[in-house]
Motif scaffolding. Structure first.
Motif, PDB file in Angstrom:
ATOM      1  N   GLY A 136       0.780  -1.230   0.000  1.00  9.44           N
ATOM      2  CA  GLY A 136       0.000   0.000   0.000  1.00  9.44           C
ATOM      3  C   GLY A 136       0.814   1.283   0.000  1.00  9.44           C
ATOM      4  O   GLY A 136       0.246   2.374   0.003  1.00  9.44           O
ATOM      5  N   GLU A 137       2.140   1.206  -0.009  1.00 11.38           N
ATOM      6  CA  GLU A 137       2.966   2.411   0.012  1.00 11.38           C
ATOM      7  C   GLU A 137       3.077   3.082  -1.356  1.00 11.38           C
ATOM      8  O   GLU A 137       3.650   4.149  -1.480  1.00 11.38           O
ATOM      9  CB  GLU A 137       4.374   2.096   0.535  1.00 11.38           C
ATOM     10  N   GLY A 138       2.555   2.436  -2.399  1.00 12.26           N
ATOM     11  CA  GLY A 138       2.669   3.009  -3.741  1.00 12.26           C
ATOM     12  C   GLY A 138       3.975   2.603  -4.378  1.00 12.26           C
ATOM     13  O   GLY A 138       4.705   1.762  -3.862  1.00 12.26           O
ATOM     14  N   PRO A 139       4.317   3.201  -5.508  1.00  9.55           N
ATOM     15  CA  PRO A 139       5.565   2.822  -6.186  1.00  9.55           C
ATOM     16  C   PRO A 139       6.796   3.115  -5.315  1.00  9.55           C
ATOM     17  O   PRO A 139       6.890   4.158  -4.676  1.00  9.55           O
ATOM     18  CB  PRO A 139       5.581   3.692  -7.435  1.00  9.55           C
ATOM     19  N   ILE A 140       7.703   2.162  -5.302  1.00  7.67           N
ATOM     20  CA  ILE A 140       8.955   2.260  -4.552  1.00  7.67           C
ATOM     21  C   ILE A 140      10.078   1.950  -5.539  1.00  7.67           C
ATOM     22  O   ILE A 140       9.960   1.035  -6.355  1.00  7.67           O
ATOM     23  CB  ILE A 140       8.986   1.241  -3.394  1.00  7.67           C
ATOM     24  N   ALA A 141      11.173   2.698  -5.451  1.00  2.72           N
ATOM     25  CA  ALA A 141      12.352   2.427  -6.289  1.00  2.72           C
ATOM     26  C   ALA A 141      13.497   2.015  -5.379  1.00  2.72           C
ATOM     27  O   ALA A 141      13.791   2.693  -4.397  1.00  2.72           O
ATOM     28  CB  ALA A 141      12.724   3.653  -7.096  1.00  2.72           C
ATOM     29  N   ARG A 142      14.113   0.886  -5.694  1.00  2.53           N
ATOM     30  CA  ARG A 142      15.264   0.398  -4.922  1.00  2.53           C
ATOM     31  C   ARG A 142      16.449   0.214  -5.859  1.00  2.53           C
ATOM     32  O   ARG A 142      16.302  -0.219  -6.994  1.00  2.53           O
ATOM     33  CB  ARG A 142      14.958  -0.940  -4.267  1.00  2.53           C
ATOM     34  N   LEU A 143      17.620   0.494  -5.320  1.00  6.74           N
ATOM     35  CA  LEU A 143      18.852   0.366  -6.083  1.00  6.74           C
ATOM     36  C   LEU A 143      19.376  -1.059  -6.014  1.00  6.74           C
ATOM     37  O   LEU A 143      19.525  -1.631  -4.933  1.00  6.74           O
ATOM     38  CB  LEU A 143      19.905   1.335  -5.534  1.00  6.74           C
ATOM     39  N   ALA A 144      19.660  -1.629  -7.172  1.00  8.85           N
ATOM     40  CA  ALA A 144      20.314  -2.935  -7.288  1.00  8.85           C
ATOM     41  C   ALA A 144      21.674  -2.676  -7.920  1.00  8.85           C
ATOM     42  O   ALA A 144      21.755  -2.072  -8.993  1.00  8.85           O
ATOM     43  CB  ALA A 144      19.488  -3.877  -8.166  1.00  8.85           C
ATOM     44  N   THR A 145      22.728  -3.116  -7.253  1.00 12.06           N
ATOM     45  CA  THR A 145      24.068  -2.800  -7.731  1.00 12.06           C
ATOM     46  C   THR A 145      25.024  -3.957  -7.519  1.00 12.06           C
ATOM     47  O   THR A 145      24.806  -4.799  -6.650  1.00 12.06           O
ATOM     48  CB  THR A 145      24.600  -1.525  -7.021  1.00 12.06           C
ATOM     49  N   SER A 146      26.058  -3.985  -8.330  1.00 12.06           N
ATOM     50  CA  SER A 146      27.115  -4.973  -8.182  1.00 12.06           C
ATOM     51  C   SER A 146      28.457  -4.271  -8.321  1.00 12.06           C
ATOM     52  O   SER A 146      28.756  -3.718  -9.384  1.00 12.06           O
ATOM     53  CB  SER A 146      27.004  -6.068  -9.243  1.00 12.06           C
ATOM     54  N   SER A 147      29.252  -4.308  -7.257  1.00  9.35           N
ATOM     55  CA  SER A 147      30.582  -3.701  -7.339  1.00  9.35           C
ATOM     56  C   SER A 147      31.494  -4.518  -8.248  1.00  9.35           C
ATOM     57  O   SER A 147      32.381  -3.970  -8.900  1.00  9.35           O
ATOM     58  CB  SER A 147      31.191  -3.553  -5.947  1.00  9.35           C
ATOM     59  N   VAL A 148      31.270  -5.819  -8.336  1.00  7.26           N
ATOM     60  CA  VAL A 148      32.083  -6.674  -9.198  1.00  7.26           C
ATOM     61  C   VAL A 148      31.812  -6.360 -10.667  1.00  7.26           C
ATOM     62  O   VAL A 148      32.730  -6.239 -11.472  1.00  7.26           O
ATOM     63  CB  VAL A 148      31.815  -8.169  -8.908  1.00  7.26           C
ATOM     64  N   GLU A 149      30.546  -6.218 -11.034  1.00  8.80           N
ATOM     65  CA  GLU A 149      30.173  -5.970 -12.426  1.00  8.80           C
ATOM     66  C   GLU A 149      30.123  -4.487 -12.776  1.00  8.80           C
ATOM     67  O   GLU A 149      30.066  -4.123 -13.944  1.00  8.80           O
ATOM     68  CB  GLU A 149      28.811  -6.608 -12.737  1.00  8.80           C
ATOM     69  N   GLY A 150      30.088  -3.634 -11.762  1.00 10.72           N
ATOM     70  CA  GLY A 150      30.021  -2.190 -12.016  1.00 10.72           C
ATOM     71  C   GLY A 150      28.646  -1.719 -12.460  1.00 10.72           C
ATOM     72  O   GLY A 150      28.502  -0.621 -12.983  1.00 10.72           O
ATOM     73  N   SER A 151      27.616  -2.523 -12.240  1.00  7.29           N
ATOM     74  CA  SER A 151      26.268  -2.187 -12.702  1.00  7.29           C
ATOM     75  C   SER A 151      25.473  -1.441 -11.633  1.00  7.29           C
ATOM     76  O   SER A 151      25.674  -1.637 -10.440  1.00  7.29           O
ATOM     77  CB  SER A 151      25.520  -3.463 -13.093  1.00  7.29           C
ATOM     78  N   LEU A 152      24.571  -0.573 -12.103  1.00  2.05           N
ATOM     79  CA  LEU A 152      23.654   0.174 -11.235  1.00  2.05           C
ATOM     80  C   LEU A 152      22.278   0.198 -11.888  1.00  2.05           C
ATOM     81  O   LEU A 152      22.143   0.673 -13.018  1.00  2.05           O
ATOM     82  CB  LEU A 152      24.132   1.620 -11.059  1.00  2.05           C
ATOM     83  N   TYR A 153      21.282  -0.301 -11.179  1.00  2.00           N
ATOM     84  CA  TYR A 153      19.902  -0.308 -11.671  1.00  2.00           C
ATOM     85  C   TYR A 153      18.969   0.177 -10.572  1.00  2.00           C
ATOM     86  O   TYR A 153      19.179  -0.143  -9.401  1.00  2.00           O
ATOM     87  CB  TYR A 153      19.448  -1.742 -12.014  1.00  2.00           C
ATOM     88  N   TYR A 154      17.930   0.899 -10.954  1.00  2.00           N
ATOM     89  CA  TYR A 154      16.810   1.142 -10.053  1.00  2.00           C
ATOM     90  C   TYR A 154      15.666   0.265 -10.525  1.00  2.00           C
ATOM     91  O   TYR A 154      15.297   0.281 -11.701  1.00  2.00           O
ATOM     92  CB  TYR A 154      16.361   2.606 -10.074  1.00  2.00           C
ATOM     93  N   VAL A 155      15.106  -0.519  -9.600  1.00  2.00           N
ATOM     94  CA  VAL A 155      13.928  -1.336  -9.889  1.00  2.00           C
ATOM     95  C   VAL A 155      12.750  -0.671  -9.187  1.00  2.00           C
ATOM     96  O   VAL A 155      12.801  -0.409  -7.985  1.00  2.00           O
ATOM     97  CB  VAL A 155      14.111  -2.784  -9.385  1.00  2.00           C
TER      98      VAL A 155
END
Length: 160
Positions: A136-155
């Motif tokens: 019920g909190e509505g849309p939430i964005a969380r960061l998914a990251t990997s220091s090994v791969e250097g990737s950054l995503y918001y889901v």
């Protein structure tokens, strides 16, 4: 009654690096294995610059990720909840991939993003943790990251 999380989209801030982490580590360790003082400054300058060169090559390539998503910490395209058709989706830095998939949440649910590789094991791009208490909190964005791969995503997701 358990909750359901709807995964809305994944925004790729930075795609995974195209260079292997083990290669980067080996290159970084190279200077410690060569007696540079006895060889000369030309080689020393070259060896010192190699990590920056690897990073520049990787940035210039900017290969997209072959993205798929699981609800476990094991990478296996056959178990993907998205896209779920046996093939990964493609997403590059600065791009958003619409997901539109729902997963059950019983207290806590892991969601992992993976880069599918044909010739080696798949790479974990990052994970997020979705909690039933977020209902019920509505849309939430969380960061998914990997220091090994250097990737950054918001889901982005919502829990109903």
């Amino acid at each position: 009654m358990s909750a359901t999380a709807t995964l809305l989209d994944a925004y790729c801030i930075r795609a995974a690096t195209g260079t292997d982490a083990a290669v980067n580590e080996a290159v970084s360790a190279l200077a410690a294995k060569i007696p540079l003082n006895s060889i000369g400054t030309t080689l020393q300058s070259f060896v010192s610059a190699v990590p920056q060169v690897v990073a520049a090559i990787d940035t210039a390539r900017s290969d997209p990720d072959n993205l798929y998503i699981t609800t476990s910490t094991e990478g296996d395209l056959a178990n993907a909840v998205w896209p779920g058709n046996g093939s990964p989706g493609t997403v590059g830095s600065g791009q958003t991939q619409l997901l539109g998939v729902s997963v059950p949440v019983d207290r806590v649910q892991n969601v992992s993003l993976w880069d599918h590789d044909d010739v080696s094991s798949d790479d974990l791009l990052g994970s997020i943790r979705i909690e039933e208490a977020e209902r019920g909190e509505g849309p939430i964005a969380r960061l998914a990251t990997s220091s090994v791969e250097g990737s950054l995503y918001y889901v982005t997701y919502r829990v109903d």
